[in-house]
Design an enzyme around this catalytic site. Structure first.
Site, PDB file in Angstrom:
ATOM      1  N   ASP A 161      -3.516  -3.944   2.811  1.00  0.00           N
ATOM      2  CA  ASP A 161      -3.190  -3.765   4.233  1.00  0.00           C
ATOM      3  C   ASP A 161      -4.482  -3.682   5.052  1.00  0.00           C
ATOM      4  OD1 ASP A 161      -0.311  -3.316   3.536  1.00  0.00           O
ATOM      5  OD2 ASP A 161      -1.203  -1.613   2.513  1.00  0.00           O
ATOM      6  N   HIS A 189       2.215   2.266   1.909  1.00  0.00           N
ATOM      7  CA  HIS A 189       2.154   0.801   1.790  1.00  0.00           C
ATOM      8  C   HIS A 189       3.577   0.283   1.990  1.00  0.00           C
ATOM      9  CE1 HIS A 189       1.265  -3.234   0.555  1.00  0.00           C
ATOM     10  NE2 HIS A 189       2.160  -3.166  -0.417  1.00  0.00           N
TER      11      HIS A 189
END
Ligand SMILES: NC(=O)C1=CN([C@@H]2O[C@H](COP(=O)(O)OP(=O)(O)OC[C@H]3O[C@@H](n4cnc5c(N)ncnc54)[C@H](O)[C@@H]3O)[C@@H](O)[C@H]2O)C=CC1
Ligand SMILES: O=C(O)CCC(=O)C(=O)O
Length: 330
Positions: A161, A189
């Site tokens: 990410d 996440h």
């Protein structure tokens, strides 16, 4: 260059798509340095051992000078024996239309026995990163089932990410990836993660002065947070090479340190910093030196950030409560 003593790196799910990219990069020295020989200890389920042996044939065919040995097994106690590093990748991937949390029950059962095996046979200072989804809560399960290992040695991957956040910002501003610093991924996440640009700089200047606030809130944040789903949609399979690259980045920085004046994002056990409930495996900004990470303290948190940080913490609390009901954590 003085060559060091070999270290043992355990990788689970080694015959899967991420494994196919990850193993070759570990063996080439991308993760721990060009002076660090490695012994790979690869775990798979029994039916995948044949395919794993094919991957090992290819690994050997690369003749990597740093690859000292490769062990394959379907027994976690063999895979984690004396391991210095573990990358827990093996899990069931999400299909189109599913949220990562939908995998909690299916994957939780994998991480309890693996935590127990790590507790029993791994090095006491093993560094563990969980990649298999839902990564943060799987890391919590493994950690809670390894009571004799320092809980801080269990982490989860939000580096993919983080890397996505950098590359989307570079694309928008025309800046170079190397000139973007201090992006943070807070939290899970998952699609509730908070890719935060409030401290980020592009070419030394504040990122948020170089982009439109509406774009940041309505396009940038959702694009980064939902990139995994966009890749599944486009490729018909979840991200693999980029996930492997991020796992390499995570472990490399943990082992070798972050650059002076910069930080990265790692999901680590919360110590209560920034009001995040203690114990959750939560994405934080971290600096790393001598193999030890520290949360970057004292960052200003706006009302906008507070809302996003709390929302992703709430999702992690819900996931924790669900696996608690399943008896996977205390
Ligand atoms: N945290 C992140 O940023 C990312 C996480 N992921 C996750 O990584 C995981 C793996 O993804 P892929 O490699 O694409 O999946 P894959 O299905 O290609 O490979 C998974 C492998 O794990 C193995 N496996 C299943 N149970 C196991 C067990 N108990 N012990 C050892 N091995 C086991 C399977 O046999 C398979 O070979 C998935 O959960 C996926 O959602 C994927 C991309 C990014
Ligand atoms: O989205 C998924 O469930 C698998 C892949 C992933 O976690 C990602 O690409 O971020």
């Amino acid at each position: 260059m003085t060559i060091k003593q070999p270290v043992r790196v355990a990788v689970t799910g080694a015959a899967g798509q991420i494994g196919y990219s990850l193993l070759f990069r570990i063996a080439s020295g991308d993760m721990l340095g060009k002076d660090q020989p490695v012994i790979l200890q690869l775990l798979e389920i029994t039916p995948a051992l044949k395919a794993l042996n094919g991957v090992v044939m290819e690994l050997r065919d690369c003749a990597f000078p740093l690859l000292q040995d490769v062990i394959t097994t379907d027994d976690p106690e063999v895979a984690f024996k004396d391991a210095d590093y573990a990358l827990l990748v093996g899990a069931m991937p999400r299909k189109a239309g599913m949220e990562r949390g939908d995998l909690l029950g299916a994957n939780g059962g994998i991480f309890k026995p693996q935590g127990e095996a790590i507790n029993k046979v791994a090095k006491r200072d093993i560094k563990v990163v969980v990649v298999g989804n839902p990564a943060n809560t799987n890391a919590l399960i493994a950690q809670q089932n390894a009571p004799d290992i320092d809980p801080r040695q269990f982490t989860a991957l939000v580096r993919l990410d983080h890397n996505r956040a950098i590359s989307q910002l570079a694309e928008k501003t025309g800046g170079a990836v190397k000139d973007i610093k201090n992006v943070t991924i807070w939290g899970n996440h998952s699609s509730t993660q908070y890719p935060d640009l409030s401290q980020a700089t592009v070419g030394g200047k504040p990122a948020l002065e170089q982009v439109d606030r509406t774009w940041y809130e309505t396009e940038y944040i959702p694009t980064v947070a939902k990139r995994g789903a966009a890749i599944i949609e486009a490729r018909g399979a979840s991200s693999a090479a980029s996930a492997a690259g991020a796992a390499i980045d995570h472990m490399r920085d943990w082992a070798l340190g972050t650059r002076e004046g910069e930080w990265t994002s790692m999901a680590i056990p919360s110590d209560g910093s920034y009001g995040i409930p203690e114990g959750l495996i939560y994405g934080f900004p971290v600096r790393i030196k001598d193999g030890k990470y520290e949360i970057v303290q004292g960052l200003e948190v706006s009302d906008f950030s507070r809302g996003k940080m709390d929302a992703t913490a709430r999702e992690l609390e819900e996931e924790r409560d669900e696996v608690r009901k399943l008896g996977l954590v205390k």
